[in-house]
Scaffold this active site. Structure first.
Site: not given
Ligand code: FPP
Length: 232
Positions: A13, A61
């Site tokens: 996250d 998502n």
């Molecule tokens: C959360 O950050 C992360 C995700 C939605 C998914 C994790 C994805 C990756 C590490 C990259 C993709 C990996 C693969 C293998 C496709 P957030 O966007 O929720 O962060 P925030 O809470 O700060 O907005």
């Protein structure tokens, strides 16, 4: 006695916040997140870990802006394409957990191939949770068992914990010993809700793109201090 090898699951996250702090689009945060995933996985090979599960894309998502979903899917394509050789070289078994059917056909093909060609590696497993939701996983398992009961092949009273677990995407895998969430948020967000019944949780105040093997070692050190009693 040989050290027990662990299953560590990570809720990655903080990609969005990492990008925002740098005045970059969120997608740049996800790109940096992929690099953190690579580094963490490499570090895990040197630690007493036998399995890692990464929460890469949840069933929720899909509700993000279209461009962000497309970028995440492109990153996934890129990751699968380029990591495949590494999986073979490092003898890593690859598994996807989640509902494959909603993914693009070319992504499904890459996943199927990676799963098939790495199926016999035994030392280390990488699980990517993609289009994954813990509640949906349990509903899916319940539907399978209900169908068997309807067909007369199963008495409802014969359903056991093990039987339900055998219908989950994670069938055959040990439950996570440790679940890590980064970025300072402290919740499970529908991740491995059945499997983490007795897991230890470690919350680390680091945004996912900044995560490294050192953070993983810190989390393992915290885990080592915990006394697990499994309700006994
Ligand atoms: C959360 O950050 C992360 C995700 C939605 C998914 C994790 C994805 C990756 C590490 C990259 C993709 C990996 C693969 C293998 C496709 P957030 O966007 O929720 O962060 P925030 O809470 O700060 O907005």
């Amino acid at each position: 006695m040989a050290e027990k090898k662990l299953h560590v699951a990570i809720i990655m996250d903080g990609n969005g916040r990492w990008a925002k702090m740098r005045n970059l689009p969120r997608t740049k945060g996800h790109r940096a997140g992929i690099e953190a995933l690579r580094q963490t996985l490499n570090a895990a090979r040197e630690l007493p870990i036998a399995c890692m599960t990464f929460y890469s894309f949840s069933t929720e998502n899909w509700q993000r802006p279209k461009e962000e979903v497309e970028e995440l899917m492109d990153l996934l394509r890129h990751y699968l394409k380029h990591e495949f050789a590494q999986l073979i070289k490092n003898k890593i078994r690859f598994r996807m957990i989640g509902d494959k059917s909603a993914l693009a056909p070319d992504i499904i093909d890459m996943i199927d191939e990676a799963e098939k060609k790495t199926a016999l590696y035994q030392d280390f497993t990488l699980q990517l949770a993609l289009n994954y939701g813990g509640r949906q996983e349990i509903v899916h398992a319940a539907q399978n068992l209900a169908q068997k009961a309807k067909d007369g092949a199963l008495a409802p009273s014969a359903i056991t914990v093990e039987m339900l677990a055998s219908q989950l995407y994670t069938h055959g895998m040990p439950d996570p010993d440790l679940v890590i969430r980064t970025s300072g948020e402290e919740r499970l967000s529908n991740f491995l809700i059945w499997q983490s019944a007795y897991s230890e949780f470690v919350f680390q105040d680091v945004l996912w793109p900044d995560y490294s093997g050192e953070h993983l070692k810190e989390a393992l050190a915290v885990y080592a201090q915990r006394e697990r009693r499994f309700g006994r």
